[in-house]
Motif scaffolding. Structure first.
Motif, PDB file in Angstrom:
ATOM      1  N   VAL A  50      -2.879   8.142 -12.041  1.00 15.01           N
ATOM      2  CA  VAL A  50      -1.789   8.626 -10.924  1.00 15.01           C
ATOM      3  C   VAL A  50      -2.512   7.492  -9.874  1.00 15.01           C
ATOM      4  CG1 VAL A  50      -4.611   9.481  -9.869  1.00 15.01           C
ATOM      5  CG2 VAL A  50      -2.708  10.345  -8.677  1.00 15.01           C
ATOM      6  N   VAL A  51      -1.532   7.130  -8.762  1.00 16.32           N
ATOM      7  CA  VAL A  51      -1.580   5.781  -8.054  1.00 16.32           C
ATOM      8  C   VAL A  51      -1.767   6.533  -6.376  1.00 16.32           C
ATOM      9  CG1 VAL A  51      -0.260   3.845  -7.040  1.00 16.32           C
ATOM     10  CG2 VAL A  51      -0.262   4.717  -9.601  1.00 16.32           C
ATOM     11  N   VAL A  52      -3.483   6.225  -5.818  1.00 12.35           N
ATOM     12  CA  VAL A  52      -2.752   6.382  -4.368  1.00 12.35           C
ATOM     13  C   VAL A  52      -3.485   5.836  -3.560  1.00 12.35           C
ATOM     14  CG1 VAL A  52      -5.298   6.539  -4.868  1.00 12.35           C
ATOM     15  CG2 VAL A  52      -4.693   7.950  -3.298  1.00 12.35           C
ATOM     16  N   THR A  53      -2.143   5.649  -1.987  1.00 15.46           N
ATOM     17  CA  THR A  53      -2.804   4.598  -1.286  1.00 15.46           C
ATOM     18  C   THR A  53      -3.616   5.102   0.049  1.00 15.46           C
ATOM     19  OG1 THR A  53       0.091   3.485  -1.859  1.00 15.46           O
ATOM     20  CG2 THR A  53      -1.837   3.800   0.341  1.00 15.46           C
ATOM     21  N   GLN A  54      -5.193   4.720   0.074  1.00 12.18           N
ATOM     22  CA  GLN A  54      -5.555   5.354   0.694  1.00 12.18           C
ATOM     23  C   GLN A  54      -6.443   4.416   1.352  1.00 12.18           C
ATOM     24  OE1 GLN A  54      -8.352   8.375  -0.794  1.00 12.18           O
ATOM     25  NE2 GLN A  54      -8.543   9.550   1.065  1.00 12.18           N
ATOM     26  N   ALA A 101       2.198   6.236 -15.519  1.00  7.48           N
ATOM     27  CA  ALA A 101       1.820   6.513 -14.073  1.00  7.48           C
ATOM     28  C   ALA A 101       2.545   7.685 -14.064  1.00  7.48           C
ATOM     29  CB  ALA A 101       2.429   5.750 -13.051  1.00  7.48           C
ATOM     30  N   LYS A 102       1.856   9.520 -14.303  1.00  2.65           N
ATOM     31  CA  LYS A 102       2.176  10.205 -13.736  1.00  2.65           C
ATOM     32  C   LYS A 102       2.669  10.451 -12.049  1.00  2.65           C
ATOM     33  CE  LYS A 102       1.510  13.247 -17.460  1.00  2.65           C
ATOM     34  NZ  LYS A 102       2.699  13.207 -18.082  1.00  2.65           N
ATOM     35  N   SER A 103       2.142  10.109 -11.486  1.00  4.64           N
ATOM     36  CA  SER A 103       1.964  10.656 -10.159  1.00  4.64           C
ATOM     37  C   SER A 103       2.020   9.277  -8.918  1.00  4.64           C
ATOM     38  CB  SER A 103       1.506  12.024  -9.908  1.00  4.64           C
ATOM     39  OG  SER A 103      -0.177  11.799  -9.758  1.00  4.64           O
ATOM     40  N   ASN A 104       2.144   9.999  -7.250  1.00  8.52           N
ATOM     41  CA  ASN A 104       1.974   8.897  -6.766  1.00  8.52           C
ATOM     42  C   ASN A 104       2.006   9.781  -5.401  1.00  8.52           C
ATOM     43  OD1 ASN A 104       4.544   8.082  -6.907  1.00  8.52           O
ATOM     44  ND2 ASN A 104       4.577   8.140  -4.529  1.00  8.52           N
ATOM     45  N   LEU A 105       0.752   9.241  -4.376  1.00  8.99           N
ATOM     46  CA  LEU A 105       0.985  10.259  -3.369  1.00  8.99           C
ATOM     47  C   LEU A 105      -0.451   9.156  -2.633  1.00  8.99           C
ATOM     48  CD1 LEU A 105      -3.009  12.059  -3.302  1.00  8.99           C
ATOM     49  CD2 LEU A 105      -2.221  10.541  -5.590  1.00  8.99           C
ATOM     50  N   ALA A 106      -0.029   9.399  -1.179  1.00 12.99           N
ATOM     51  CA  ALA A 106      -0.704   9.403  -0.074  1.00 12.99           C
ATOM     52  C   ALA A 106      -1.944   9.390   0.718  1.00 12.99           C
ATOM     53  CB  ALA A 106       0.418   7.857   1.219  1.00 12.99           C
ATOM     54  N   LEU A 107      -2.404   9.242   1.117  1.00  7.94           N
ATOM     55  CA  LEU A 107      -3.719  10.232   1.587  1.00  7.94           C
ATOM     56  C   LEU A 107      -4.131   9.167   3.176  1.00  7.94           C
ATOM     57  CD1 LEU A 107      -5.662  11.227  -1.228  1.00  7.94           C
ATOM     58  CD2 LEU A 107      -3.858  12.579  -0.003  1.00  7.94           C
ATOM     59  N   PRO A 108      -4.362  10.399   4.429  1.00  9.72           N
ATOM     60  CA  PRO A 108      -4.924   9.393   5.470  1.00  9.72           C
ATOM     61  C   PRO A 108      -6.794   9.076   5.452  1.00  9.72           C
ATOM     62  CG  PRO A 108      -5.075  11.594   6.002  1.00  9.72           C
ATOM     63  CD  PRO A 108      -4.168  11.791   4.142  1.00  9.72           C
ATOM     64  N   ASP A 109      -6.755   8.601   6.228  1.00  4.75           N
ATOM     65  CA  ASP A 109      -8.711   8.361   6.136  1.00  4.75           C
ATOM     66  C   ASP A 109      -9.666   7.786   4.989  1.00  4.75           C
ATOM     67  OD1 ASP A 109      -8.304   9.683   8.424  1.00  4.75           O
ATOM     68  OD2 ASP A 109      -9.016  11.626   7.244  1.00  4.75           O
ATOM     69  N   GLY A 132      -1.645   3.103   9.810  1.00  4.79           N
ATOM     70  CA  GLY A 132      -1.649   5.171   9.982  1.00  4.79           C
ATOM     71  C   GLY A 132       0.020   5.397   9.640  1.00  4.79           C
ATOM     72  N   ILE A 133       0.376   5.269   8.974  1.00  2.34           N
ATOM     73  CA  ILE A 133       2.330   5.930   8.727  1.00  2.34           C
ATOM     74  C   ILE A 133       1.896   5.822   7.125  1.00  2.34           C
ATOM     75  CG2 ILE A 133       4.750   4.981   8.379  1.00  2.34           C
ATOM     76  CD1 ILE A 133       3.659   2.555  10.537  1.00  2.34           C
ATOM     77  N   PRO A 134       2.624   7.683   7.083  1.00  2.00           N
ATOM     78  CA  PRO A 134       2.926   8.452   5.883  1.00  2.00           C
ATOM     79  C   PRO A 134       3.602   7.437   5.305  1.00  2.00           C
ATOM     80  CG  PRO A 134       2.036   9.469   8.135  1.00  2.00           C
ATOM     81  CD  PRO A 134       2.448   7.849   8.920  1.00  2.00           C
ATOM     82  N   ALA A 135       4.998   7.576   5.431  1.00  2.83           N
ATOM     83  CA  ALA A 135       5.714   6.270   4.625  1.00  2.83           C
ATOM     84  C   ALA A 135       5.218   5.423   4.600  1.00  2.83           C
ATOM     85  CB  ALA A 135       7.171   6.480   5.747  1.00  2.83           C
ATOM     86  N   VAL A 136       5.114   4.272   5.059  1.00  3.44           N
ATOM     87  CA  VAL A 136       4.930   3.171   4.239  1.00  3.44           C
ATOM     88  C   VAL A 136       3.618   3.726   2.978  1.00  3.44           C
ATOM     89  CG1 VAL A 136       3.789   1.192   5.371  1.00  3.44           C
ATOM     90  CG2 VAL A 136       5.102   2.536   6.588  1.00  3.44           C
ATOM     91  N   GLY A 137       2.127   4.589   3.444  1.00  5.52           N
ATOM     92  CA  GLY A 137       1.942   4.767   2.156  1.00  5.52           C
ATOM     93  C   GLY A 137       2.770   5.310   1.062  1.00  5.52           C
ATOM     94  N   GLU A 138       3.448   5.484   1.716  1.00  2.00           N
ATOM     95  CA  GLU A 138       4.546   6.970   0.232  1.00  2.00           C
ATOM     96  C   GLU A 138       5.067   5.374  -0.083  1.00  2.00           C
ATOM     97  OE1 GLU A 138       7.047  10.067   0.847  1.00  2.00           O
ATOM     98  OE2 GLU A 138       5.269  10.844   2.186  1.00  2.00           O
ATOM     99  N   LEU A 139       5.627   4.256   0.783  1.00  2.00           N
ATOM    100  CA  LEU A 139       6.157   3.791  -0.202  1.00  2.00           C
ATOM    101  C   LEU A 139       5.251   2.958  -1.274  1.00  2.00           C
ATOM    102  CD1 LEU A 139       8.465   1.051   0.128  1.00  2.00           C
ATOM    103  CD2 LEU A 139       7.512   0.094   2.043  1.00  2.00           C
TER     104      LEU A 139
END
Length: 201
Positions: free
Chosen positions: A42-46, A75-83, A51-58
């Motif tokens: 899984v790929v995670v941007t955190q 790589a089966k999934s990707n997500l972006a998380l705050p903090d 602080g922009i969710p769309a850029v984290g998703e990008l």
């Protein structure tokens, strides 16, 4: 999210001379251990870039597509998380069927609306069974937001994620390509290869 409409990021164009991979490392026992055991990610941007969710998703989407197209990872999934993450072993993301977590710790600052960006990333691949680091890298640089080689790709990501990602696409793609190019390459068996083909990226 429907990512099938997005153009492939294979190659990601020529790297700018301004890109810098400051450091990267791979576990010394990678060839004997993780090459056969850490394939499904899984790929995670955190935290979120600016602080922009769309850029984290990008960022997560770019990275997921790149490793699927240029390495033998699945790589089966990707997500972006705050903090900032409290647990950098990311055991909570290691659901059934995953063997590793590719974590992107980003920083990106626009020079102006369309003029480009300063960007940097700390990236880390951890294995799910014990949270240990498999690979890590740090990179940074400065890129223009406009590049004719990326024009159609930019429009695809804007359509998928929204207009606010436009000035971020080119700098993010070039930084991530330079960084992820230092990743090792796992070894797939026949069943793994079939699974990767079915993934279709």
């Amino acid at each position: 999210m429907n990512t099938k409409r997005l153009l492939p990021v294979l190659g990601l164009g020529l790297l700018s001379a301004c890109s810098t991979v400051k450091s990267h490392r791979v576990r010394p026992d990678y060839e004997q251990v993780d090459k056969q055991q850490v394939k499904r990610l899984v790929v995670v941007t955190q935290p979120l870039p600016n602080g922009i969710p769309a850029v984290g998703e990008l960022w997560s989407l770019l990275a997921r597509q790149w490793v699927n197209q240029n390495r033998n990872f699945i790589a089966k999934s990707n997500l972006a998380l705050p903090d900032r993450p409290g647990d950098t072993s990311f055991k909570g993301l290691c659901v059934e069927g995953l063997e590793g977590v590719l974590w992107l710790d980003p920083s990106i600052t626009l020079k102006n609306k369309e003029g480009g960006a300063e960007a940097s990333v700390k990236a880390r691949l951890t294995r799910c069974r014990d949270g240990e680091e498999v690979w890590a890298a740090e990179a940074g640089g400065s890129w223009d937001s406009k590049d004719e080689d990326y024009a159609q790709r930019v429009e695809q990501y804007v359509q998928e994620l929204g207009e606010e990602v436009r000035p971020y696409v080119v700098p993010s793609a070039k930084l991530l390509r330079a960084t992820l190019d230092t990743l090792p390459n796992p070894q797939l068996n026949d069943a793994d290869t079939d699974e990767k083909i079915e993934l279709g990226e």
